[in-house]
Scaffold this motif. Structure first.
Motif, PDB file in Angstrom:
ATOM      1  N   VAL A  34       0.832  -1.202   0.000  1.00  0.00           N
ATOM      2  CA  VAL A  34       0.000   0.000   0.000  1.00  0.00           C
ATOM      3  C   VAL A  34       0.868   1.254   0.000  1.00  0.00           C
ATOM      4  N   LEU A  35       1.817   1.320   0.890  1.00  0.00           N
ATOM      5  CA  LEU A  35       2.693   2.482   0.997  1.00  0.00           C
ATOM      6  C   LEU A  35       3.825   2.392  -0.021  1.00  0.00           C
ATOM      7  N   GLY A  36       4.497   3.520  -0.234  1.00  0.00           N
ATOM      8  CA  GLY A  36       5.612   3.554  -1.157  1.00  0.00           C
ATOM      9  C   GLY A  36       5.165   3.762  -2.591  1.00  0.00           C
ATOM     10  N   PRO A  37       6.048   3.530  -3.567  1.00  0.00           N
ATOM     11  CA  PRO A  37       5.729   3.785  -4.973  1.00  0.00           C
ATOM     12  C   PRO A  37       5.098   2.566  -5.644  1.00  0.00           C
ATOM     13  N   ALA A  95       9.037   1.494 -17.609  1.00  0.00           N
ATOM     14  CA  ALA A  95       8.920   2.447 -16.503  1.00  0.00           C
ATOM     15  C   ALA A  95       9.522   1.825 -15.233  1.00  0.00           C
ATOM     16  N   HIS A  96      10.122   2.698 -14.408  1.00  0.00           N
ATOM     17  CA  HIS A  96      10.733   2.259 -13.156  1.00  0.00           C
ATOM     18  C   HIS A  96      10.219   3.126 -12.022  1.00  0.00           C
ATOM     19  N   ALA A  97      10.212   2.579 -10.827  1.00  0.00           N
ATOM     20  CA  ALA A  97       9.770   3.356  -9.664  1.00  0.00           C
ATOM     21  C   ALA A  97      10.659   4.588  -9.517  1.00  0.00           C
ATOM     22  N   PRO A  98      10.088   5.722  -9.228  1.00  0.00           N
ATOM     23  CA  PRO A  98      10.886   6.949  -9.139  1.00  0.00           C
ATOM     24  C   PRO A  98      11.682   7.022  -7.845  1.00  0.00           C
ATOM     25  N   ASP A  99      12.798   7.764  -7.915  1.00  0.00           N
ATOM     26  CA  ASP A  99      13.523   8.131  -6.694  1.00  0.00           C
ATOM     27  C   ASP A  99      12.870   9.409  -6.177  1.00  0.00           C
ATOM     28  N   TYR A 100      12.561   9.432  -4.891  1.00  0.00           N
ATOM     29  CA  TYR A 100      11.843  10.593  -4.364  1.00  0.00           C
ATOM     30  C   TYR A 100      12.146  10.771  -2.891  1.00  0.00           C
ATOM     31  N   ASP A 114      13.788  10.562   3.287  1.00  0.00           N
ATOM     32  CA  ASP A 114      13.579   9.454   2.359  1.00  0.00           C
ATOM     33  C   ASP A 114      12.449   8.570   2.890  1.00  0.00           C
ATOM     34  N   ASP A 115      11.937   7.705   2.025  1.00  0.00           N
ATOM     35  CA  ASP A 115      10.776   6.889   2.357  1.00  0.00           C
ATOM     36  C   ASP A 115      11.185   5.427   2.521  1.00  0.00           C
ATOM     37  N   PRO A 116      10.962   4.827   3.699  1.00  0.00           N
ATOM     38  CA  PRO A 116      11.313   3.409   3.892  1.00  0.00           C
ATOM     39  C   PRO A 116      10.602   2.464   2.936  1.00  0.00           C
ATOM     40  N   TYR A 117       9.463   2.882   2.404  1.00  0.00           N
ATOM     41  CA  TYR A 117       8.615   1.946   1.666  1.00  0.00           C
ATOM     42  C   TYR A 117       8.950   1.895   0.179  1.00  0.00           C
ATOM     43  N   ARG A 118      10.062   2.514  -0.232  1.00  0.00           N
ATOM     44  CA  ARG A 118      10.472   2.408  -1.632  1.00  0.00           C
ATOM     45  C   ARG A 118      11.628   1.416  -1.820  1.00  0.00           C
ATOM     46  N   PHE A 119      12.008   0.715  -0.745  1.00  0.00           N
ATOM     47  CA  PHE A 119      13.176  -0.166  -0.793  1.00  0.00           C
ATOM     48  C   PHE A 119      12.774  -1.638  -0.761  1.00  0.00           C
ATOM     49  N   LEU A 120      13.576  -2.447  -1.454  1.00  0.00           N
ATOM     50  CA  LEU A 120      13.390  -3.893  -1.433  1.00  0.00           C
ATOM     51  C   LEU A 120      13.838  -4.454  -0.086  1.00  0.00           C
ATOM     52  N   TYR A 150      22.765   2.602  -0.138  1.00  0.00           N
ATOM     53  CA  TYR A 150      22.265   2.441  -1.502  1.00  0.00           C
ATOM     54  C   TYR A 150      22.563   3.699  -2.310  1.00  0.00           C
ATOM     55  N   SER A 151      22.758   3.517  -3.620  1.00  0.00           N
ATOM     56  CA  SER A 151      22.894   4.650  -4.541  1.00  0.00           C
ATOM     57  C   SER A 151      21.539   4.943  -5.173  1.00  0.00           C
ATOM     58  N   SER A 152      21.274   6.226  -5.384  1.00  0.00           N
ATOM     59  CA  SER A 152      20.015   6.604  -6.032  1.00  0.00           C
ATOM     60  C   SER A 152      20.196   7.939  -6.728  1.00  0.00           C
ATOM     61  N   THR A 153      19.226   8.296  -7.549  1.00  0.00           N
ATOM     62  CA  THR A 153      19.298   9.505  -8.373  1.00  0.00           C
ATOM     63  C   THR A 153      19.479  10.757  -7.535  1.00  0.00           C
ATOM     64  N   LEU A 154      18.780  10.841  -6.423  1.00  0.00           N
ATOM     65  CA  LEU A 154      18.825  12.036  -5.582  1.00  0.00           C
ATOM     66  C   LEU A 154      19.941  11.987  -4.546  1.00  0.00           C
ATOM     67  N   GLY A 155      20.858  11.027  -4.671  1.00  0.00           N
ATOM     68  CA  GLY A 155      21.982  10.940  -3.746  1.00  0.00           C
ATOM     69  C   GLY A 155      22.018   9.615  -3.017  1.00  0.00           C
ATOM     70  N   ASP A 156      23.222   9.256  -2.539  1.00  0.00           N
ATOM     71  CA  ASP A 156      23.372   8.003  -1.806  1.00  0.00           C
ATOM     72  C   ASP A 156      22.538   8.038  -0.529  1.00  0.00           C
ATOM     73  N   VAL A 157      22.063   6.856  -0.172  1.00  0.00           N
ATOM     74  CA  VAL A 157      21.192   6.719   0.989  1.00  0.00           C
ATOM     75  C   VAL A 157      21.850   5.771   1.996  1.00  0.00           C
ATOM     76  N   GLU A 158      21.965   6.214   3.226  1.00  0.00           N
ATOM     77  CA  GLU A 158      22.442   5.367   4.307  1.00  0.00           C
ATOM     78  C   GLU A 158      21.329   5.220   5.340  1.00  0.00           C
TER      79      GLU A 158
END
Length: 743
Positions: A34-37, A95-100, A114-120, A150-158
């Motif tokens: 439900v949550l996330g992209p 199409a791919h899930a967006p980085d947001y 960042d949103d926890p619900y966009r990660f595997l 993780y690496s992503s479009t809007l910058g690395d995520v820790e």
């Protein structure tokens, strides 16, 4: 790449408000559905879109920020906000899930996160398979709180991935400092393994957290993480995210450890309760002071009473609530690593007490973890310990075995511990331990043995020795259970060493007798040699023997103060020369007067007294002599390393025996537990020549009366006790002497 110019977004598919309510309340196994992209069908104009949903109760405004711009979200129901945003189209034209990121405003306060619900999931399929099989030997890397990047479009995520085993839960939520302890982070279930997981960006070192678990009874329970690597300082009970930064400097020690058989060398253990050795010291202060002291006293190992986190200090650590977290009372887990590192650099091994026999019933910890008996056996006849008011682990459940087996591995590999002393093994082995008739249920064959516990111990020992060559597993086992130190391949439990509780009980009972009456108890000293080689033994004078009204080792001795001190000297020499390794509880090395009290510390001021300083000097010299004399340890576990010279001299309260190394070189020991000296005592010797008095506990150096032999003793061709040579020696009162052949 993105769509290019942003066109008019389509309408998001409708969702039943009851679904949003279930997610917001944590009544869901899959909040990520439900949550996330979530990608939407491609629009008629070829543009790609995704609907992003975020749980932000009480927010005044929520905006989804992407590389294409900012997209205001609309509140749908129960604190769930929704926005439709462009989805990037890759080179594969899919199409791919967006980085947001999500900007949330509460009043005048706006925060972007960042949103926890966009990660595997942070656990892979192999992790889940091994957990399901109960064979994940590095379980702490999969469960608990672990860092990820993780690496992503809007910058690395820790951030930190959280995973917990709660198979009967109807929902699990993560709460902590990162979300102001509000239930906005429901976790997802990863299928039949019973593992729940979530990755939370931005969560790092020092964050406090707990799991809120919805049980089958519809009740919520706030629980500390069973796999937490850090905790708050008790009485606070939250788990703490820990990312180790320690760089080990003990490569030389660890390399040598992996190449040697640890059981065959000299082992002289100094047992320590960290909180009362010198009260007020943390791990880092102990790294300086304890290391220097143990090295000066010559011990080969130091043993820590349990260091895993426990809520009640008065339990001395034997009521564990966080098996993977060193107690925070003395500092950060890396501070404990620093302490162990320093001990290794000083050539000192580290033994840690491990408590897999039971765990306390505290509501915040393992007890009824997901609302059901999970870690504990569901049958109270097997799942509760009547003596200690605790639960007993369900050793037959694969996940519980995995939790404990991996925990042993964790201490060896993550903290470089050299040995685990397993507490209360007897309570694990017998189904009727401390139970009356009708209070226990027999095993499948009608016997009293706990077959699941036996199998668990075999697995834990075999895994430890396989993964960490050079370590030791040591059993505190108080019965005559066969094969405790036999290899698992031969049907044994697979321990390397076992505490010799029979020797301890018999010898302490003997020395408590007045020397006038010891002749009637002589068999209590000699009996230990009947079974001395049936197992690989440690001779323990532990904390249990100097507390709860038992008195200190000094106070166990009858007579005036000189006689008590002499008795301690003689007993320690007897202990150090008897077959088996040695363990001595702190304070006994300088003849602590008062019995141990964990709340006040040791009587260090006694070292200003020459008589007590002399005892410490004796222990130091015993350790030095012991380590330099292979006859005292090379054949500890075989009868060809020991011979009685005279075991029957009860009238003189005297024992005479010899120890031999692998080359057959002997050391002759005479121990006199009588209050008078024996002048001209005829002592049989294994061969002729000149013998040197290498050690005498009655030396004035050790506070004795000076009944010593003049350096050397010539062997005479006078047959005695079946040997061709003997000598007339001076045997001191309440003393021991050691003779070695001159080269």
């Amino acid at each position: 790449m993105t769509n290019g110019p942003v066109s008019t977004p389509p309408t998001a598919p409708a969702v039943d408000p009851a679904v949003f309510t279930a997610v917001a309340q944590g009544h869901t196994h899959d909040p990520h559905s439900v949550l996330g992209p979530h990608l939407m069908p491609t629009s008629a104009d070829g543009s790609a879109w995704a609907v992003v949903r975020a749980l932000r109760p009480l927010a005044d405004e929520v905006v989804v920020v992407t590389a294409d711009g900012e997209f205001p979200a609309r509140h749908e129901a129960a604190g769930v906000w929704e926005a439709v945003v462009p989805a990037p189209v890759g080179d594969d034209r899919a199409a791919h899930a967006p980085d947001y990121r999500i900007r949330t405003r509460y009043g005048a306060d706006a925060q972007t996160a960042d949103d926890p619900y966009r990660f595997l999931p942070t656990l892979g399929s192999m992790d889940l398979h091994l957990i399901g099989e109960g064979r994940h030997e590095e379980l702490w890397r999969a469960l608990g709180a672990n860092p990820h990047r993780y690496s992503s479009t809007l910058g690395d995520v820790e951030g930190t991935g959280f995973a917990v085993w709660a198979p009967n839960a109807r929902g699990v939520r993560l709460v902590g400092d990162h979300n102001r302890w509000t239930p906005v982070h429901p976790m997802r279930s990863l299928g039949s393994t019973g593992v729940w997981e979530i990755f939370v960006p931005g969560v790092g070192e020092g964050t406090r957290y707990k799991y809120e678990i919805l049980g089958p009874d519809d009740g919520w329970r706030a629980k500390a993480d069973p796999m937490a690597k850090g905790t708050e300082v008790p009485p606070a009970t939250a788990s703490v995210v820990v990312h180790t930064q320690h760089e080990w400097d003990d490569l030389e020690w660890m390399t040598a450890r992996a190449r040697r058989d640890p059981h065959s060398g000299p082992i002289s253990v100094y047992e320590v309760h960290l909180g009362s050795w010198r009260p007020g010291l943390g791990y880092r202060e102990l790294a300086d002071q304890l290391t220097a002291y143990v090295a000066e006293q010559g011990f080969t190992h130091v043993e820590f009473m349990p260091v895993a986190e426990h809520p009640f200090g008065g339990s001395w650590g034997y009521q564990v609530t966080s098996y993977y977290a060193p107690t925070s009372r003395f500092g950060h887990p890396d501070d404990l690593r620093h302490l162990i590192d320093r001990l290794h650099q000083a050539g000192i091994g580290v033994v840690v007490d491990w408590v897999p026999a039971h765990f306390p019933k505290d509501d915040f910890a393992l007890a009824r973890f997901d609302g059901t008996p999970l870690y504990e056996h569901p049958d109270p006849r097997r799942g509760e310990h009547p003596d200690w008011g605790t639960y007993v682990f369900d050793y037959g459940r694969t996940e519980v075995r995995n939790f404990l087996v991996a925990n042993a591995t964790y201490w060896f590999e993550e903290f470089h511990v050299d040995a685990l002393r397993v507490d209360a093994v007897a309570s694990m082995l017998y189904l009727d331990y401390s139970r009356n008739d009708g209070e226990w249920a027999p095993n499948q064959y009608g016997g009293r043995e706990n077959l699941e516990a036996i199998s668990f111990l075999q697995e834990a020992n075999a895994t430890a020795y396989r993964r960490s060559p050079g370590v030791m597993m040591i059993a505190e086992e108080s019965t005559a259970f066969p094969g405790v130190t036999a290899q698992t391949a031969h049907g044994g439990l697979g321990f390397g060493l076992k505490w010799n509780m029979g020797w301890m009980n018999d010898s302490l009972r003997y020395i408590a007798e007045n020397p006038m009456y010891r002749r009637y108890h002589h068999g209590e000293l000699t009996f230990s040699l009947i079974y001395a080689f049936s197992e690989q033994y440690v001779l323990p004078i532990s904390h249990d023997e100097v507390v709860h009204g038992k008195g200190s080792l000094l106070r166990k001795m009858p007579g005036d103060r000189w006689q008590q001190l002499a008795g301690v000297r003689a007993f320690l020499a007897y202990m150090w020369t008897h077959p088996g390794k040695q363990l001595l509880f702190m304070g006994s090395e300088f003849a602590q007067d008062a019995e141990w009290n964990e709340s006040v510390g040791l009587d260090w001021w006694l070292l200003d007294n020459p008589s007590h300083a002399a005892i410490a000097r004796l222990v130091r010299d015993l350790n030095i002599f012991y380590k330099a004399t292979p006859s005292l340890w090379e054949r500890d576990f075989t009868p060809d390393g020991f011979e009685w010279i005279d075991s029957n001299d009860a009238d003189h309260n005297t024992l005479a025996y010899l120890r031999k190394d692998k080359a057959g070189k002997p050391v002759v020991v005479v121990v006199n537990f009588a209050g008078i000296p024996h002048e001209g005592y005829r002592l049989a010797l294994p061969f002729g020549g000149v013998w040197r008095e290498a050690f005498n506990t009655d030396s004035e150096t050790y506070g004795g009366s000076g009944v010593v032999n003049a350096g050397t003793v010539p062997a005479e061709p006078v047959p005695w006790h079946g040997r061709s040579h003997s000598a007339a020696v001076r045997v001191p009162p309440l003393g021991a002497l050691v003779l070695v052949p001159e080269d």
